[in-house]
Design an enzyme around this catalytic site. Structure first.
Site, PDB file in Angstrom:
ATOM      1  N   ALA A   1       0.874  -1.277   0.419  1.00  0.00           N
ATOM      2  CA  ALA A   1       0.281   0.142   0.145  1.00  0.00           C
ATOM      3  C   ALA A   1       1.222   1.069  -0.395  1.00  0.00           C
ATOM      4  O   ALA A   1       2.146   1.260   0.643  1.00  0.00           O
ATOM      5  CB  ALA A   1      -1.102  -0.246   1.668  1.00  0.00           C
TER       6      ALA A   1
ATOM      7  N   SER B   1      -7.098  -0.865   7.582  1.00  0.00           N
ATOM      8  CA  SER B   1      -7.216   0.460   8.142  1.00  0.00           C
ATOM      9  C   SER B   1      -7.939   0.668   8.844  1.00  0.00           C
ATOM     10  O   SER B   1      -9.407   0.840   8.826  1.00  0.00           O
ATOM     11  CB  SER B   1      -6.170   1.440   7.767  1.00  0.00           C
ATOM     12  OG  SER B   1      -5.965   2.648   8.864  1.00  0.00           O
TER      13      SER B   1
ATOM     14  N   TYR C   1      -6.258   8.437   1.904  1.00  0.00           N
ATOM     15  CA  TYR C   1      -5.245   6.663   2.400  1.00  0.00           C
ATOM     16  C   TYR C   1      -6.799   6.457   2.797  1.00  0.00           C
ATOM     17  O   TYR C   1      -7.120   5.137   2.114  1.00  0.00           O
ATOM     18  CB  TYR C   1      -4.212   7.294   3.169  1.00  0.00           C
ATOM     19  CG  TYR C   1      -4.065   5.610   4.199  1.00  0.00           C
ATOM     20  CD1 TYR C   1      -3.347   4.649   3.167  1.00  0.00           C
ATOM     21  CD2 TYR C   1      -4.578   5.785   5.094  1.00  0.00           C
ATOM     22  CE1 TYR C   1      -2.739   3.613   3.891  1.00  0.00           C
ATOM     23  CE2 TYR C   1      -4.323   4.421   5.995  1.00  0.00           C
ATOM     24  CZ  TYR C   1      -3.073   3.162   4.755  1.00  0.00           C
ATOM     25  OH  TYR C   1      -2.979   2.589   6.076  1.00  0.00           O
TER      26      TYR C   1
HETATM   27  N1  NAD Z   1       1.160   0.370  10.233  1.00  0.00           N
HETATM   28  C1  NAD Z   1       0.509   0.657  10.956  1.00  0.00           C
HETATM   29  O1  NAD Z   1      -0.359   0.785  12.206  1.00  0.00           O
HETATM   30  C2  NAD Z   1      -0.806   0.494  10.195  1.00  0.00           C
HETATM   31  C3  NAD Z   1      -2.294   0.209  10.390  1.00  0.00           C
HETATM   32  C4  NAD Z   1      -2.985   0.026   9.896  1.00  0.00           C
HETATM   33  C5  NAD Z   1      -2.946  -0.947   8.566  1.00  0.00           C
HETATM   34  N2  NAD Z   1      -1.579  -0.973   7.928  1.00  0.00           N
HETATM   35  C6  NAD Z   1      -2.153  -1.320   6.754  1.00  0.00           C
HETATM   36  O2  NAD Z   1      -1.087  -2.024   6.430  1.00  0.00           O
HETATM   37  C7  NAD Z   1       0.431  -3.350   5.473  1.00  0.00           C
HETATM   38  C8  NAD Z   1       1.077  -2.978   5.721  1.00  0.00           C
HETATM   39  O3  NAD Z   1       2.030  -1.557   6.114  1.00  0.00           O
HETATM   40  P1  NAD Z   1       3.686  -0.241   6.897  1.00  0.00           P
HETATM   41  O4  NAD Z   1       3.088  -0.347   8.350  1.00  0.00           O
HETATM   42  O5  NAD Z   1       3.975  -2.341   7.066  1.00  0.00           O
HETATM   43  O6  NAD Z   1       3.727  -0.023   5.776  1.00  0.00           O
HETATM   44  P2  NAD Z   1       4.953  -0.825   4.605  1.00  0.00           P
HETATM   45  O7  NAD Z   1       5.070   0.863   3.967  1.00  0.00           O
HETATM   46  O8  NAD Z   1       6.123  -0.513   5.357  1.00  0.00           O
HETATM   47  O9  NAD Z   1       5.224  -1.477   4.233  1.00  0.00           O
HETATM   48  C9  NAD Z   1       3.971  -1.224   2.654  1.00  0.00           C
HETATM   49  C10 NAD Z   1       5.148  -1.998   1.677  1.00  0.00           C
HETATM   50  O10 NAD Z   1       3.824  -2.283  -0.008  1.00  0.00           O
HETATM   51  C11 NAD Z   1       5.262  -2.296  -0.692  1.00  0.00           C
HETATM   52  N3  NAD Z   1       4.724  -1.027  -2.095  1.00  0.00           N
HETATM   53  C12 NAD Z   1       4.129   0.433  -1.953  1.00  0.00           C
HETATM   54  N4  NAD Z   1       2.953   0.620  -2.791  1.00  0.00           N
HETATM   55  C13 NAD Z   1       3.826  -1.094  -3.952  1.00  0.00           C
HETATM   56  C14 NAD Z   1       3.448  -0.740  -4.530  1.00  0.00           C
HETATM   57  N5  NAD Z   1       2.622   0.128  -5.802  1.00  0.00           N
HETATM   58  N6  NAD Z   1       3.809  -1.886  -5.398  1.00  0.00           N
HETATM   59  C15 NAD Z   1       3.778  -3.142  -4.681  1.00  0.00           C
HETATM   60  N7  NAD Z   1       4.867  -3.211  -3.712  1.00  0.00           N
HETATM   61  C16 NAD Z   1       3.903  -1.550  -3.250  1.00  0.00           C
HETATM   62  C17 NAD Z   1       5.699  -0.591   0.354  1.00  0.00           C
HETATM   63  O11 NAD Z   1       7.860  -1.049  -0.958  1.00  0.00           O
HETATM   64  C18 NAD Z   1       6.535  -1.479   1.104  1.00  0.00           C
HETATM   65  O12 NAD Z   1       6.969  -1.951   1.238  1.00  0.00           O
HETATM   66  C19 NAD Z   1      -0.553  -1.255   4.930  1.00  0.00           C
HETATM   67  O13 NAD Z   1      -2.040  -2.029   3.996  1.00  0.00           O
HETATM   68  C20 NAD Z   1      -1.458  -0.597   5.837  1.00  0.00           C
HETATM   69  O14 NAD Z   1      -1.727   0.243   4.920  1.00  0.00           O
HETATM   70  C21 NAD Z   1      -0.832  -0.587   8.400  1.00  0.00           C
END
Ligand code: NAD
Length: 310
Positions: free
Chosen positions: A82, A124, A148
């Site tokens: 994402a 999320s 988002y």
């Molecule tokens: N961290 C939080 O607190 C949280 C809370 C709720 C939801 N989320 C969701 O969890 C998921 C992971 O988030 P995270 O915190 O690990 O963030 P992160 O940015 O570490 O992970 C996202 C990953 O997606 C990859 N990515 C981005 N765009 C891409 C594309 N177009 N094609 C292929 N890969 C792509 C990035 O390189 C990265 O490795 C996301 O969907 C995020 O919305 C996170």
């Protein structure tokens, strides 16, 4: 952990990112064949074990998706990839939509074509419910405050309409090792980075705004459970506990053995007072929780920071 022996391959999109890499690590440790599709915009190859196949590709590319699903012989897709910056979603809503909504649709189309058995979408909770005076249940009407959250919600709808067997997980503020300080929910990553570096911690507002902090391994457990089920589910994944961000900063500083310098700045437009989700539905399965207490989770986080600094 689920018995892996009878199960096929798992493709984790965004598997080189913070949450994705913890999911990959757990699958790998449990002996399940797992591969990663990630374009490395915020992810890092070094986040995943070397013997895991990393397909460097974009979820906006049909060819990249098809190749990764084929190579992984994917029976399950865990979709974590994402655009995760709230700020970027406001500055460039089209990009956010392309990745978070359209990218999800392309993945769903390819998954259906490849007869993938289960699709787990990491949505999320923090972004779609908006202000939550009480912990949000899955029935609380969504009220996203930024693009988002809006596009995550649209993507959920696409998952629901896909015809695939699905689980939609709505995590609260997830924290743990390998989290970047520039993405959604990254407040504890920012605090720990600054406190450990002896730098002042900026708090927008009075610091009494509350968040629902969830240690990353609790989300990994929910993903594992979601994969093992066949019915369609929407689950909040949070601790259900309210913590003022100022208190979280003080606990972190205490555990790092540092004296925190808190600097209070004006509140930012769009910031919510309370962001809480209730994990009651997930807990009622009897196969998840109770989530790790914040002090214990922060202890694990600070240990990993100290180890990295050695
Ligand atoms: N961290 C939080 O607190 C949280 C809370 C709720 C939801 N989320 C969701 O969890 C998921 C992971 O988030 P995270 O915190 O690990 O963030 P992160 O940015 O570490 O992970 C996202 C990953 O997606 C990859 N990515 C981005 N765009 C891409 C594309 N177009 N094609 C292929 N890969 C792509 C990035 O390189 C990265 O490795 C996301 O969907 C995020 O919305 C996170």
């Amino acid at each position: 952990m689920t018995d892996r022996s009878a199960l096929g391959g798992v493709l984790v999109t965004g598997g080189a990112g913070f949450i994705g890499s913890h999911i990959v690590e757990a699958m790998h440790a449990g002996g399940r064949p797992v591969q990663v599709l990630d374009n490395l915009t915020t992810g890092r190859a070094s986040n995943i074990p070397r013997d895991i196949a990393l397909h460097s590709g974009d979820i906006r590319s049909e060819a990249a998706i098809a190749a990764a699903i084929r190579a992984a012989q994917a029976d399950v897709i865990v979709h974590c990839a994402a655009q995760t910056s709230v700020e970027r979603s406001m500055n460039d809503p089209q990009y956010d939509r392309d990745v978070n909504e359209t990218g999800t649709q392309l993945l769903l189309d390819a998954a259906r074509q490849a007869s993938v058995r289960r699709f787990v979408f990491i949505s999320s909770g923090g972004a779609i419910y908006g202000e939550t005076p009480e912990p949000a249940s899955e029935d609380t009407p969504p009220s996203p405050r930024n693009f988002y959250g809006t596009h995550k919600l649209f993507a959920e709808e696409r998952v629901r309409r896909s015809g695939l067997s699905f689980a939609i997980l709505r995590p609260s503020n997830v924290y743990g090792p390998r989290q970047r300080s520039d993405a959604e929910g990254g407040v504890l990553a920012i605090f720990s980075e600054r406190i450990a570096g002896g730098l002042p911690v900026e708090i927008h507002g009075d610091g009494r705004q509350v968040r629902d902090f969830l240690y990353v391994s609790d989300l990994v457990d929910a993903v594992d459970l979601a994969i093992s089920r066949s019915e369609n589910v929407v689950w909040n994944v949070g601790s259900g506990r309210a913590t003022a961000i100022r208190d979280a900063a003080l606990i972190l500083a205490d555990q790092l053995g540092m004296t925190p310098q808190l600097v209070f700045r004006p509140r930012r437009a769009g910031d919510v007072d309370k962001s809480l989700v209730s994990p009651a539905l997930l807990s009622s399965t009897g196969r998840w929780g109770p989530p790790l207490a914040l002090r214990e989770g922060l202890q694990r986080l600070t240990e990993s920071i100290k180890t990295a600094a050695l």
